[in-house]
Design an enzyme around this catalytic site. Structure first.
Site, PDB file in Angstrom:
ATOM      1  N   LYS A 135       1.227  21.751   0.642  1.00 34.78           N
ATOM      2  CA  LYS A 135       2.572  21.316   1.041  1.00 34.78           C
ATOM      3  C   LYS A 135       3.135  20.151   0.215  1.00 34.78           C
ATOM      4  O   LYS A 135       3.795  19.270   0.758  1.00 34.78           O
ATOM      5  CB  LYS A 135       2.580  20.908   2.517  1.00 34.78           C
TER       6      LYS A 135
ATOM      7  N   ASP B  21      -3.211  20.003  12.935  1.00 38.68           N
ATOM      8  CA  ASP B  21      -2.030  20.098  13.816  1.00 38.68           C
ATOM      9  C   ASP B  21      -2.056  21.344  14.712  1.00 38.68           C
ATOM     10  O   ASP B  21      -1.566  21.320  15.847  1.00 38.68           O
ATOM     11  CB  ASP B  21      -0.702  20.023  13.030  1.00 38.68           C
TER      12      ASP B  21
END
Ligand code: BGC
Length: 474
Positions: free
Chosen positions: A172, A207
């Site tokens: 990312k 997450d």
């Protein structure tokens, strides 16, 4: 093999109006994933999951999270959480009140591109400063002599304990030096020490795991946590006997949450229906050949796929009379958020789409046909992402047998929350795979911002377990 030059799209004389129908049909075919192909993807997914459960080093890493047991909803206490991995850094303090209820104070901090790609030590010092600032402002440092913190770190981390784990690689857009193959908890705890911060990292949590735990606190039937945001990934409860590579010894629990790291699915390019637009994105990314599934699904990339597709049509003189703009020519400049705006634009002359193209991206002029084509491209890229995401979820449901039972899939992330009709397009694909009545058994729930709360809860579980261990060994 298709290349930029040999790729066949209908060409037109620039003086004529483009044949909108022919163009949209061609693109529709390129981005379509028919049901049969969905099934192939699911079959390959299951094979890859099995490899990951059996041995280290598989493409889909299937990482044991050391999170065992399910929350009861009665957990209580005050815990800190830190969430790094999306657009912002969040520091939060949670007070678990029992009965699935909690209170939260939180603060967001922007992580600059320099920090994302600089030295890990600088990133850790920045995080420590943010935590310091947060506990000072919230008076948390007076509450307890040693604050317990759950660290949501949303990258592939090979865990060796509930609060230990080495970073496998960045994703990312992060690329800090001095972090890969290092224990990220040790790096951050050292930064806390340098600042004399009395905060103990009790757990490191992906997450997806945080999202699952947070949702299960309120809805115990939750079986899976999924992120469809800047990046994508999922976790689920796996039987310990199903994790053949597990070397962590006996636990009293029969199951453990597995962080799949499904963004890397099919890096080998066996079944993913990659187009020239995807290949271009991948080649120009900072991690070519990695995270291939993620690059077709998540918010960091969808805009860029659409931009590549639009530019291809511009170069063929099929859009904007062949005119582009500096903005449209710039990598990553077509944000996924614009696609949501365009997707939601139902005005007669597509005025919001016009705004995005002409005002934001500075394209000199657009016709209604141009805007229709752009809208169609956004729809196709989004629909393909939703269908692929559904394949990932379907693979897990089939693997665990949850597709036959009532279960809840907790999903967080901007793509799921804001992309028009994303959930509905995922449901359509799920029905094609399992039959229409799957919707009576499996439910998708939006689990907004759950990962920080989940991390605080894992920190609490880990802290309590270590206290019990200390008192029994004393
Ligand atoms: C990371 C995962 C994370 C996902 C969603 C991916 O790029 O590898 O660890 O869960 O993004 O944030």
């Amino acid at each position: 093999m298709s290349t930029w030059l040999s790729h066949k799209l209908p060409t037109v004389d620039p003086s004529q109006v483009p044949d909108v129908k022919a163009i949209t049909e061609q693109l529709t075919q390129e981005f379509d994933i028919p049901t049969d192909h969905l099934k192939k993807i699911v079959a390959q997914f299951q094979e890859e999951m099995q490899k990951g459960l059996d041995r280290e080093g598989a493409t889909v890493a299937m990482i044991p999270s050391f999170v065992t047991g399910r929350p009861t909803g009665d957990e209580k206490g005050k815990y800190l959480a830190l969430d790094l991995g999306g657009t912002n850094l969040r520091v939060c303090q949670f007070e678990l009140l029992g009965q699935g209820e909690y209170k939260v104070h939180q603060q967001k901090y922007v992580v600059s591109d320099e920090l994302k790609t600089g030295e890990m030590r600088h990133l850790c010092d920045f995080i420590a400063d943010c935590v310091d600032n947060f506990v000072t402002e919230n008076g948390s440092n007076n509450v307890d002599s040693n604050l317990q913190l759950g660290f949501t770190f949303s990258f592939p981390v090979l865990q060796t304990d509930i609060n230990r784990g080495t970073l496998m690689h960045w994703t990312k857009g992060f690329k800090c030096t001095g972090a890969v193959d290092k224990d990220v908890v040790v790096l951050l705890q050292d930064a806390f020490l340098r600042k004399n911060l009395n905060v103990h990292i009790a757990a490191i949590v992906n997450d997806t795991v945080g999202t699952l735990m947070a949702h299960a606190y309120k809805y115990p039937e939750t079986s899976m946590g999924v992120i469809l945001g800047t990046g994508t990934n999922a976790c689920y409860y796996e039987k310990l006997t199903g994790i053949k590579k597990w070397k962590g010894g006996d636990t009293v629990f029969e199951e453990m949450v597995v962080n799949m790291e499904w963004g890397a699915f099919d890096n080998e390019r066996r079944v993913l229906p990659l187009t020239i637009y995807d290949n271009k994105l991948d080649r120009e990314s900072i991690n070519p050949g990695e995270q291939m599934f993620e690059k077709m699904i998540s918010g960091m990339y969808l805009g860029e796929i659409a931009r590549n597709t639009i530019l291809m049509l511009v170069d063929r003189l099929l859009l904007f009379k062949g005119d582009s703009s500096h903005d449209l020519n710039t990598q990553w400049r077509f944000e996924t958020a614009y696609m949501s705006t365009i997707g939601e634009d139902t005005s007669a002359d597509l005025k919001d789409t016009k705004h995005v193209l002409e005002e934001i991206l500075q394209i000199p002029s657009t016709t209604k046909e141009d805007r229709q084509i752009v809208k169609h491209i956004c729809f196709l890229v989004g629909q393909r992402a939703a269908r692929l995401a559904a394949c990932g979820i379907a693979s897990v449901l089939q693997h665990t047998g949850e597709s036959e039972k009532k279960s809840v899939v907790a999903i967080d992330g901007s793509v799921y929350e804001f992309y028009p009709d994303f959930e509905q397009m995922m449901t359509t694909a799920l029905k094609e795979l399992f039959g229409d009545d799957i919707v009576n058994r499996v439910k998708f729930d939006l689990a907004r911002d759950g990962s920080g709360f989940g991390a605080a809860m894992v920190a609490m579980m880990s802290h309590k377990a270590s206290q019990v261990k200390q008192s029994t060994s004393a």
